[in-house]
Design an enzyme around this catalytic site. Structure first.
Site, PDB file in Angstrom:
ATOM      1  N   HIS A 123     -28.359  26.602 -12.192  1.00 55.79           N
ATOM      2  CA  HIS A 123     -29.173  27.168 -13.286  1.00 55.79           C
ATOM      3  C   HIS A 123     -29.790  28.513 -12.878  1.00 55.79           C
ATOM      4  O   HIS A 123     -30.030  28.759 -11.688  1.00 55.79           O
ATOM      5  CB  HIS A 123     -30.324  26.227 -13.661  1.00 55.79           C
ATOM      6  CG  HIS A 123     -29.896  24.989 -14.370  1.00 55.79           C
ATOM      7  ND1 HIS A 123     -29.833  24.893 -15.748  1.00 55.79           N
ATOM      8  CD2 HIS A 123     -29.500  23.783 -13.896  1.00 55.79           C
ATOM      9  CE1 HIS A 123     -29.431  23.686 -16.098  1.00 55.79           C
ATOM     10  NE2 HIS A 123     -29.224  22.980 -14.983  1.00 55.79           N
ATOM     11  N   ASP A 133     -24.724  18.798 -19.154  1.00 54.88           N
ATOM     12  CA  ASP A 133     -24.705  20.260 -18.999  1.00 54.88           C
ATOM     13  C   ASP A 133     -23.965  20.683 -17.726  1.00 54.88           C
ATOM     14  O   ASP A 133     -23.893  21.870 -17.417  1.00 54.88           O
ATOM     15  CB  ASP A 133     -26.126  20.851 -19.044  1.00 54.88           C
ATOM     16  CG  ASP A 133     -27.009  20.352 -17.910  1.00 54.88           C
ATOM     17  OD1 ASP A 133     -26.872  19.185 -17.513  1.00 54.88           O
ATOM     18  OD2 ASP A 133     -27.844  21.138 -17.418  1.00 54.88           O
ATOM     19  N   HIS A 134     -23.392  19.707 -17.028  1.00 51.45           N
ATOM     20  CA  HIS A 134     -22.546  20.009 -15.867  1.00 51.45           C
ATOM     21  C   HIS A 134     -21.147  19.407 -16.016  1.00 51.45           C
ATOM     22  O   HIS A 134     -20.196  19.919 -15.452  1.00 51.45           O
ATOM     23  CB  HIS A 134     -23.196  19.479 -14.576  1.00 51.45           C
ATOM     24  CG  HIS A 134     -24.483  20.191 -14.257  1.00 51.45           C
ATOM     25  ND1 HIS A 134     -24.580  21.173 -13.295  1.00 51.45           N
ATOM     26  CD2 HIS A 134     -25.713  20.093 -14.820  1.00 51.45           C
ATOM     27  CE1 HIS A 134     -25.828  21.648 -13.274  1.00 51.45           C
ATOM     28  NE2 HIS A 134     -26.527  21.000 -14.179  1.00 51.45           N
ATOM     29  N   HIS A 175     -31.661  13.937  -7.451  1.00 47.00           N
ATOM     30  CA  HIS A 175     -31.645  14.370  -8.862  1.00 47.00           C
ATOM     31  C   HIS A 175     -30.925  13.299  -9.675  1.00 47.00           C
ATOM     32  O   HIS A 175     -31.413  12.838 -10.706  1.00 47.00           O
ATOM     33  CB  HIS A 175     -30.963  15.721  -8.965  1.00 47.00           C
ATOM     34  CG  HIS A 175     -30.887  16.258 -10.355  1.00 47.00           C
ATOM     35  ND1 HIS A 175     -31.993  16.667 -11.057  1.00 47.00           N
ATOM     36  CD2 HIS A 175     -29.837  16.445 -11.190  1.00 47.00           C
ATOM     37  CE1 HIS A 175     -31.630  17.091 -12.254  1.00 47.00           C
ATOM     38  NE2 HIS A 175     -30.321  16.954 -12.356  1.00 47.00           N
ATOM     39  N   HIS A 189     -24.738  14.718 -15.493  1.00 50.29           N
ATOM     40  CA  HIS A 189     -25.433  15.285 -16.653  1.00 50.29           C
ATOM     41  C   HIS A 189     -24.476  16.155 -17.471  1.00 50.29           C
ATOM     42  O   HIS A 189     -23.679  16.909 -16.933  1.00 50.29           O
ATOM     43  CB  HIS A 189     -26.665  16.089 -16.201  1.00 50.29           C
ATOM     44  CG  HIS A 189     -27.746  15.217 -15.622  1.00 50.29           C
ATOM     45  ND1 HIS A 189     -28.728  15.685 -14.796  1.00 50.29           N
ATOM     46  CD2 HIS A 189     -27.977  13.881 -15.759  1.00 50.29           C
ATOM     47  CE1 HIS A 189     -29.529  14.687 -14.453  1.00 50.29           C
ATOM     48  NE2 HIS A 189     -29.088  13.578 -15.019  1.00 50.29           N
ATOM     49  N   ASP A 192     -27.722  20.726  -9.263  1.00 52.62           N
ATOM     50  CA  ASP A 192     -29.144  20.627  -9.613  1.00 52.62           C
ATOM     51  C   ASP A 192     -29.993  20.096  -8.460  1.00 52.62           C
ATOM     52  O   ASP A 192     -31.075  19.554  -8.691  1.00 52.62           O
ATOM     53  CB  ASP A 192     -29.331  19.728 -10.842  1.00 52.62           C
ATOM     54  CG  ASP A 192     -29.046  20.472 -12.132  1.00 52.62           C
ATOM     55  OD1 ASP A 192     -28.707  21.674 -12.072  1.00 52.62           O
ATOM     56  OD2 ASP A 192     -29.151  19.853 -13.209  1.00 52.62           O
ATOM     57  N   HIS A 228     -22.593  16.478 -10.747  1.00 52.78           N
ATOM     58  CA  HIS A 228     -23.216  15.232 -11.207  1.00 52.78           C
ATOM     59  C   HIS A 228     -22.941  14.991 -12.679  1.00 52.78           C
ATOM     60  O   HIS A 228     -22.342  15.817 -13.355  1.00 52.78           O
ATOM     61  CB  HIS A 228     -24.710  15.213 -10.901  1.00 52.78           C
ATOM     62  CG  HIS A 228     -25.525  16.258 -11.601  1.00 52.78           C
ATOM     63  ND1 HIS A 228     -25.375  17.605 -11.369  1.00 52.78           N
ATOM     64  CD2 HIS A 228     -26.521  16.153 -12.525  1.00 52.78           C
ATOM     65  CE1 HIS A 228     -26.239  18.284 -12.108  1.00 52.78           C
ATOM     66  NE2 HIS A 228     -26.948  17.424 -12.821  1.00 52.78           N
TER      67      HIS A 228
HETATM   68 ZN    ZN Z   1     -28.888  17.633 -13.835  1.00 48.29          ZN
END
Ligand code: ZN
Length: 376
Positions: free
Chosen positions: A282, A167-168, A220, A165, A244, A163
């Site tokens: 995570h 941090d991905h 998400h 975001h 996530d 996705h």
């Molecule tokens: Zn996320």
């Protein structure tokens, strides 16, 4: 180069699972043109029956207004990218060797290598050891992932992004620069940075003996996708890279869509085989199991898993992978059908009539309590 995309239902655990309805039809037109081996479906459109994206405008989103405004700044503007860059520097300084010690898994010539990045994220490098071709999942710290690529002596040919975001997806650009010809796959609905190859629900990505199926799992984010590596070609367990949507004993926050949207996505995952290994985005295991203990204190499977996880974390060892079968025994977000959990949550107002609260309402309540427990 042995990277191809074909479409069609592949994973046996998904056959007969929930069907899809269509919000991606237009967006996936490019994917449809590209895919030459599309299997005829009973319904048009890329969404499985039962998995329905319900936008916030049509249904109440559980996020508070301030949280929603902050989220939109993070997810939809360059402020989010700047925050990600700051987090990256901080994490590299704090954990120069990664936040956890990881153990790669090798199955008959296929190697799954978790890479600990940022403060608690996992990227993954999946290698066909025969052809030395590799696929990266959510490579958010390009420096860390590139170091593993060079150490393993492999060629990175594809990035699978779950996705948008940062941090991905934050490492997509740099890894593409360092690995000529590397393709970036993901759902076009999510506006993933540097996406080159948009995917539809059930599309396949093949690299050497690695065969991944992309499955749309909104909730998400609107365009969240998970990737299932089929174990059949290498006679090993299938592997789910869940981003996530699903964690060990937890699920992702519902930023886009509704609890019903997320429930449908979780039900889709429940349809995968129990032996499927879960590789989440995570390291949240200890925190998640602690929360699960509040809602199901008598759950023996949870208690046993918690003891193991606490020992692992004492020594900063990774807790992944678990299996889908294990998750069904202690992950409260996969247990909304269980009477014990329904009783633990107590009487809930909301639509459900004489049959009691709907499973979506139970999931909403679980997620609300988890958000209060700790913001993850
Ligand atoms: Zn996320």
């Amino acid at each position: 180069m042995a990277t191809t995309v074909v479409a069609g239902l592949k994973h046996p655990g998904l056959r007969g699972a929930l069907g899809y309805r269509g919000f991606l039809r237009g967006a996936c037109a490019r994917g449809a043109q590209r895919s030459s081996a599309r299997t005829p479906r009973s319904e048009p459109g890329p969404w499985p029956p039962g998995v329905e994206y319900i936008p916030r405008k049509k249904a109440k989103n559980p996020m508070k207004a301030v949280g929603l405004a902050w989220y939109n700044l993070y997810a939809r503007t360059w402020l989010g990218y700047l925050l990600y860059r700051k987090q990256l520097q901080r994490a590299r300084h704090r954990y120069p060797d990664g936040h956890s010690t990881v153990q790669p898994r090798v199955f008959n010539g296929v190697k799954v290598l978790p890479i600990p990045v940022l403060l608690d994220n996992y990227s993954y490098l999946i290698i066909d050891t025969q052809s030395k071709l590799a696929v990266a999942v959510d490579p958010s710290d390009p420096r860390a992932v590139q170091a593993y690529i060079e150490k393993e002596g492999v060629t990175l040919v594809a990035i699978l992004c779950t996705h948008k975001h940062w941090d991905h997806s934050g490492g997509n650009r740099e890894l593409r620069r360092q690995n000529r010809g590397c393709r970036v796959y993901g759902n076009p609905q999510d506006g993933i940075a540097h996406l080159t190859h948009p995917l539809c629900h059930q599309d396949m990505v093949s690299v050497g003996r690695l065969q991944f199926q992309a499955l749309a799992t909104p909730g998400h984010t609107r365009g969240h996708m998970i990737y299932v590596l089929d174990g059949e070609p290498y006679k090993g367990p299938s592997c789910l890279f869940s981003g996530d949507v699903l964690f060990l004993s937890g699920c992702g926050r519902i930023f886009e869509g509704t609890p019903a949207t997320m429930l449908n996505s979780l039900d889709l995952i429940m349809g995968l085989g129990d032996d499927t290994l879960l590789w989440p985005g995570h390291e949240y295991a200890e925190e998640n199991l602690s929360f699960a203990g509040l809602v199901e204190p008598e759950n023996v499977a949870r208690e046993k898993k918690m003891q193991w996880v606490q020992q692992q974390r004492l020594e900063h060892r990774s807790t992944c992978p678990s299996t889908i079968g294990e998750e069904k025994t202690y992950n409260p977000f996969l247990r909304t059908h269980c009477l014990a959990l329904q009783e633990a949550l107590g009487p809930l107002p909301g639509p459900g009539g004489d049959a009691g609260p709907s499973r979506a309402r139970l999931l909403e309540e679980l997620r609300r309590r988890k958000d209060q427990h700790k913001g993850k």
